[in-house]
Design a protein around this motif. Structure first.
Motif, mmCIF file in Angstrom:
data_model
loop_
_atom_site.group_PDB
_atom_site.id
_atom_site.type_symbol
_atom_site.label_atom_id
_atom_site.label_comp_id
_atom_site.label_asym_id
_atom_site.label_seq_id
_atom_site.Cartn_x
_atom_site.Cartn_y
_atom_site.Cartn_z
ATOM 1 N N TYR A 22 0.806 -1.226 -0.113
ATOM 2 C CA TYR A 22 -0.023 -0.051 0.033
ATOM 3 C C TYR A 22 0.951 1.403 -0.051
ATOM 4 C CZ TYR A 22 -4.050 -2.974 0.510
ATOM 5 O OH TYR A 22 -5.159 -3.864 0.345
ATOM 6 N N SER A 23 2.050 1.022 -0.047
ATOM 7 C CA SER A 23 3.058 2.304 -0.369
ATOM 8 C C SER A 23 3.178 2.660 -1.451
ATOM 9 C CB SER A 23 4.279 1.853 0.329
ATOM 10 O OG SER A 23 5.165 3.043 0.285
ATOM 11 N N SER A 24 3.104 4.087 -1.916
ATOM 12 C CA SER A 24 3.302 4.522 -3.484
ATOM 13 C C SER A 24 4.750 4.461 -3.728
ATOM 14 C CB SER A 24 2.572 5.816 -3.494
ATOM 15 O OG SER A 24 3.215 6.733 -2.743
ATOM 16 N N ASP A 25 5.744 4.707 -2.563
ATOM 17 C CA ASP A 25 6.933 4.940 -3.186
ATOM 18 C C ASP A 25 8.000 4.067 -2.233
ATOM 19 O OD1 ASP A 25 6.670 5.850 -0.603
ATOM 20 O OD2 ASP A 25 7.943 7.663 -0.964
ATOM 21 N N GLY A 26 7.527 2.744 -1.903
ATOM 22 C CA GLY A 26 8.322 1.662 -1.270
ATOM 23 C C GLY A 26 8.540 1.995 0.186
ATOM 24 N N LYS A 27 9.402 1.192 0.892
ATOM 25 C CA LYS A 27 9.533 1.540 2.308
ATOM 26 C C LYS A 27 10.900 0.643 2.603
ATOM 27 C CE LYS A 27 5.491 2.588 4.076
ATOM 28 N NZ LYS A 27 5.148 3.816 4.661
ATOM 29 N N THR A 28 11.608 1.385 3.249
ATOM 30 C CA THR A 28 12.739 0.955 3.781
ATOM 31 C C THR A 28 12.711 0.294 5.305
ATOM 32 O OG1 THR A 28 13.407 2.566 5.490
ATOM 33 C CG2 THR A 28 14.202 2.964 3.233
ATOM 34 N N ASP A 29 13.637 -0.866 5.611
ATOM 35 C CA ASP A 29 13.448 -1.423 6.769
ATOM 36 C C ASP A 29 13.087 -0.416 7.958
ATOM 37 O OD1 ASP A 29 13.766 -3.867 5.361
ATOM 38 O OD2 ASP A 29 15.834 -4.327 6.311
ATOM 39 N N PHE A 30 13.652 0.593 7.906
ATOM 40 C CA PHE A 30 13.806 1.488 9.121
ATOM 41 C C PHE A 30 12.184 2.132 9.280
ATOM 42 C CE2 PHE A 30 18.131 1.415 8.364
ATOM 43 C CZ PHE A 30 18.877 1.236 9.588
ATOM 44 N N GLU A 31 11.719 2.512 8.124
ATOM 45 C CA GLU A 31 10.551 2.993 7.728
ATOM 46 C C GLU A 31 9.354 2.162 8.326
ATOM 47 O OE1 GLU A 31 11.349 6.099 4.312
ATOM 48 O OE2 GLU A 31 10.457 4.186 3.690
ATOM 49 N N LEU A 32 9.597 0.607 8.071
ATOM 50 C CA LEU A 32 8.771 -0.421 8.223
ATOM 51 C C LEU A 32 8.590 -0.637 9.709
ATOM 52 C CD1 LEU A 32 9.483 -2.827 5.364
ATOM 53 C CD2 LEU A 32 7.304 -1.906 5.626
ATOM 54 N N ALA A 33 9.971 -0.542 10.273
ATOM 55 C CA ALA A 33 10.185 -0.897 11.894
ATOM 56 C C ALA A 33 9.292 0.369 12.590
ATOM 57 C CB ALA A 33 11.349 -0.932 12.340
#
Length: 83
Positions: A25-36
């Motif tokens: 559901y992210s339009s521009d991807g996610k980093t592991d840090f953002e996911l955490a």
């Protein structure tokens, strides 16, 4: 498989489902840090679950990086084109 191994596997799979959904559901991807941060999951758990998703061919690196919040740059993950 021990009880501890079973618990860890089940938590990792649950984290994997949440991580996959957040990336989907992210339009521009996610980093592991953002996911955490977004999912309130320890970074090491995010990394383990995302590695499993990568090995299964469900997520892939986009090819760009964003600041990690720790002074470095982190890969951005997206749903794999073949998923």
């Amino acid at each position: 498989m021990t009880q501890t191994q079973t618990l860890i596997k089940s938590l990792t799979e649950t984290h994997g489902d949440r991580i996959l959904e957040a990336i989907l559901y992210s339009s521009d991807g996610k980093t592991d840090f953002e996911l955490a941060a977004e999912l309130d999951i320890m970074l090491s758990s995010v990394n383990a679950a995302r590695n499993r998703l990568m090995a299964l061919g469900q997520v892939e690196a986009r090819g760009d990086r964003r600041p990690s919040g720790r002074g470095g740059m982190a890969k951005v993950w997206q749903i794999a084109a073949t998923a």
